[in-house]
Design an enzyme around this catalytic site. Structure first.
Site, short mmCIF file in Angstrom:
data_model
loop_
_atom_site.label_atom_id
_atom_site.label_comp_id
_atom_site.label_asym_id
_atom_site.label_seq_id
_atom_site.Cartn_x
_atom_site.Cartn_y
_atom_site.Cartn_z
CG ASP A 191 -2.24 0.51 1.03
OD1 ASP A 191 -2.36 1.58 0.43
OD2 ASP A 191 -3.20 -0.15 1.45
CG ASP A 296 -4.71 5.73 0.68
OD1 ASP A 296 -5.50 4.82 0.92
OD2 ASP A 296 -4.75 6.85 1.25
CD GLU A 354 -8.86 4.27 -1.71
OE1 GLU A 354 -9.74 3.95 -0.93
OE2 GLU A 354 -7.98 5.10 -1.42
CG HIS A 425 -9.03 -1.22 4.57
ND1 HIS A 425 -8.88 -1.27 3.21
CD2 HIS A 425 -8.56 -0.01 4.94
CE1 HIS A 425 -8.34 -0.14 2.80
NE2 HIS A 425 -8.13 0.65 3.83
CG ASP A 426 -11.45 2.07 3.53
OD1 ASP A 426 -10.95 2.07 4.67
OD2 ASP A 426 -10.84 2.48 2.52
O1 TEU Z 1 -9.58 5.51 1.67
C1 TEU Z 1 -10.05 6.58 0.96
C2 TEU Z 1 -11.47 6.88 1.02
O2 TEU Z 1 -11.83 7.91 0.56
C3 TEU Z 1 -12.48 6.00 1.64
O3 TEU Z 1 -12.70 4.76 1.24
C4 TEU Z 1 -12.65 6.33 3.07
O4 TEU Z 1 -12.37 5.27 3.91
C5 TEU Z 1 -14.07 6.72 3.35
O5 TEU Z 1 -14.72 7.04 2.22
C6 TEU Z 1 -14.09 7.90 4.25
O6 TEU Z 1 -15.39 8.40 4.27
C7 TEU Z 1 -8.22 5.35 1.81
C8 TEU Z 1 -7.94 4.16 2.71
O7 TEU Z 1 -8.42 2.99 2.10
C9 TEU Z 1 -8.54 4.43 4.04
O8 TEU Z 1 -8.43 3.34 4.91
C10 TEU Z 1 -7.86 5.65 4.61
O9 TEU Z 1 -8.45 6.00 5.81
C11 TEU Z 1 -7.91 6.83 3.65
O10 TEU Z 1 -7.58 6.49 2.32
C12 TEU Z 1 -6.92 7.88 4.07
O11 TEU Z 1 -5.64 7.44 3.83
#
Ligand code: TEU
Length: 656
Positions: A191, A296, A354, A425-426
């Site tokens: 990542d 990310d 992402e 994970h989100d």
């Molecule tokens: O996630 C980015 C992101 O915008 C989302 O999926 C987020 O978790 C959610 O929409 C917030 O409302 C990435 C990572 O996957 C996430 O775990 C991190 O927290 C984020 O970036 C910041 O680095």
């Protein structure tokens, strides 16, 4: 990409049809309607007569949600793209390559396996489980961040890109892991979080200590110590600006931009020296032997010049005022091309970006092979239902996923590839978003796996998906760890929200739902740790765990193994063209895949009730059954009728 002199220019007086013909116009409008819960208007807008109306007429459709300001903003963006970027023609054939054929698996290290009993998963824990992953058929592991970090956002806030967080292990442990992965013929992608760092990163520390330091330009500062310089909101609640805490001298008081938490200051990609430092660091990891990166929020790196205020209406709609100033920012493609040139272009690795907010048309600007940016992207349209907010709770309709997947395949063409994921994970576990009953959970989990592994695009499984893990069923705010949920809770409570409803939404939608430890066995703490886990384990681990499913040939895990093996045998499942059957009928998801003379047929019932199949699907099924060498389904008992007239709840069948 060479600049193109273009006569294309779009204004709010251009016809809707013309605007919709541009990739950005189509996607912006599509995701706008989705977000606004106005998808039913699609029909109206695509009506040939309506298409002739000027773009500004759209504000009449939903005056409370669309205004001329918003439409002008869309036109400005469309013009920028039309003038600077092109989508090259598609290749005549798909280029075959290893990362398109791979099956990937995301590891969330904190929750995968704890080797030393401190309650937090670690790198030696992953090394200990490599045989498990190899047996499953995994080719590529994506490792969520393991770098040194104060863990405000579980490692997505990096303090030092060159070191490993001690509780995860040492650099030596990492190297052992990498060797173990390679020895088994697998690959590992890291990542890479380069939209922002931790506020504890040495660059940021130096930047705030001294305004004249070269590091000051590595971040985005604006003068002022009271009100924020613009109205942008953080994705983790509140303003996207925070004052620098050390500034006691009023004249030098400053605020810094953080699209995520206040401990995640955004990097200033305009600064060439900063970019060069990042590239050097990425080359360092490549030289260590890693096989690629998951970048990310990589489509947020370029911010609109002057950081103008965000459109209020769009802010209300998305919750993220200002988003149009960094989604498809002015230099994002220039940076991505440079990133590739300066780092991974010379290595046989793979990359996935992402890209929240990216639709399937716009995606081609990021992943079209001739544009030399990324190999794949994670698109998010299918993650939540149209117009729904995760932290408020919803019921997910799989028909929406079907429509999105079908329309995506139409736009990809031969030169763009994508990553296909259902969980990460989100976001909460899929079965809980859909609201699947206990007795159908295994069938459902297998069907979703069958779908993901028979679709075009590189599948990314998320840990636990292979045993059908569900949400843990949170019952108290004490069980919640994620700062996104905690900030949201605080903010909404202060705004006077109803506490019970607020909690219910968080228990449903918190990112923690997918972050609980992988259930390995029926031992204490699901066999994840000898100690106290950092977050609770799922209550049902005694019934649903890896050890149990490994012994059961009818388990979700066994089904995943068979499906993964099948994908590797049958190249049409990777590269094949599609033919969809009965697509207009609700709950029917059926497609044929064909490649170089080989074909497969997949049929699914997306509902929890028996489903009568339309004639076109029945005919395709009959033909496929006759000539099939292999058949696989998620029900142990064979169907009673042949030919098949109905599918059982969440039934999945594949014939190759
Ligand atoms: O996630 C980015 C992101 O915008 C989302 O999926 C987020 O978790 C959610 O929409 C917030 O409302 C990435 C990572 O996957 C996430 O775990 C991190 O927290 C984020 O970036 C910041 O680095």
């Amino acid at each position: 990409m060479g600049r193109q002199v273009s006569i294309n220019h779009y204004t709010i007086n251009s016809s809707i049809g013309r605007v919709l013909k541009t990739p950005l116009g189509a996607d912006l409008l599509g995701s706008f309607l989705r977000q606004a819960g106005l998808l039913h208007l699609r029909r109206v807008i695509f009506n040939p007569l309506v298409k002739q109306l000027p773009f500004k007429a759209l504000s009449l459709l939903a005056p409370d949600k669309i205004d001329n300001d918003l439409l002008s903003m869309m036109c400005r963006k469309i013009n920028t793209y039309a003038q600077t970027e092109t989508i090259p023609p598609d290749a005549a054939e798909i280029r075959e390559t290893w990362w398109k054929e791979a099956v990937c698996y995301q590891i969330y290290p904190r929750s995968f396996f704890d080797s030393d009993g401190d309650g937090v998963g670690d790198i030696p824990g992953i090394t200990a489980k490599l045989d498990y992953l190899q047996n499953l058929g995994i080719d590529i592991i994506w490792l969520s961040p393991v770098y040194d970090s104060p863990e405000d956002d579980n490692g997505y806030d990096i303090r030092n890109y060159y070191t490993i967080l001690p509780r995860f292990g040492s650099m030596q442990d990492f190297e052992t892991l990498l060797q173990g992965v390679h020895k088994r013929g697998m690959k590992l992608i890291m990542d890479m979080v380069i939209n922002h760092t931790s506020d504890e990163h040495a660059w940021f520390q130096k930047a705030v200590e001294d305004n004249n330091s070269p590091y000051h330009n590595y971040y985005i500062f604006r003068p002022g110590d009271t009100s924020p310089p613009n109205n942008w909101r953080s994705l983790f609640s509140g303003s996207a600006w925070s004052p620098v805490s050390t500034g006691s001298d009023r004249k030098s008081a400053e605020q810094y931009l953080h699209l995520f938490s206040r401990k995640q200051p955004d990097l200033n990609w305009e600064c060439a020296a900063m970019r060069e430092e990042l590239y050097r660091m990425i080359r360092w990891w490549l030289d260590k032997g890693v096989d690629g990166f998951r970048f990310d929020v990589i489509n947020f790196i370029s911010k609109e010049e002057g950081l103008p205020n965000g459109n209020e209406k769009l802010g209300e709609l998305t919750g993220f005022t200002g988003i149009e100033n960094y989604l498809f920012g002015p230099r994002v493609h220039q940076y991505l091309q440079e990133l590739r040139r300066e780092t991974f272009a010379r290595y046989d690795v793979t990359t996935v970006g992402e890209c929240q907010g990216l639709g399937s048309e716009m995606m081609r600007y990021f992943v079209h092979e001739a544009r030399q940016e990324l190999d794949m992207s994670f698109n998010f349209d299918h993650v939540d239902p149209p117009g729904a907010e995760r932290l408020k709770g919803y019921v997910y309709d799989l028909n929406d996923l079907k429509q999105l997947f079908i329309s995506q395949t139409e736009t990809w063409g031969n030169s763009s590839w994508n990553a296909v994921f259902l969980e990460n994970h989100d976001t909460p576990r899929m079965a809980d978003k859909v609201g699947v009953s206990e007795e159908l959970r295994d069938h459902f989990a297998k069907m979703m796996g069958g779908l993901q592994l028979s679709f075009r695009g590189t599948p990314f499984l998320f840990q636990g998906q292979e045993i059908g893990m569900g949400n843990p069923g949170f019952e108290s705010m004490d069980e919640i760890r994620d700062m996104e949920s905690l900030n949201y809770y605080k903010e909404k409570l202060a705004e006077g929200a109803d506490e019970d409803a607020l909690k219910a939404g968080i228990f449903f939608g918190s990112r923690d739902n997918s972050r609980t430890p992988l259930s390995w066995s029926d031992e204490e703490q699901a066999g994840f740790t000898q100690g106290q886990p950092w977050i609770r384990v799922n209550a049902n681990f005694r019934q649903r765990n890896v050890a149990k499913q490994e012994k059961d040939m009818h388990s979700v895990l066994s089904f995943y193994k068979r499906m993964i093996a099948l994908r590797k045998e049958r190249r049409e499942l990777v590269y094949g063209e599609y033919h969809f059957y009965g697509a207009a009928q609700r709950n029917v998801f059926a497609y044929g895949r064909e490649y170089k003379g080989q074909s497969s047929l997949v049929v699914m019932n997306l509902s929890d009730k028996p489903l009568r199949l339309p004639r076109s699907v029945r005919r395709a099924l009959e033909a496929a059954q006759k000539k099939a060498e292999t058949a696989l389904s998620n029900y142990e008992e064979e169907p009673r009728t042949r030919p098949l007239l109905t599918l059982r709840p969440y039934e999945f069948r594949i014939y190759c």
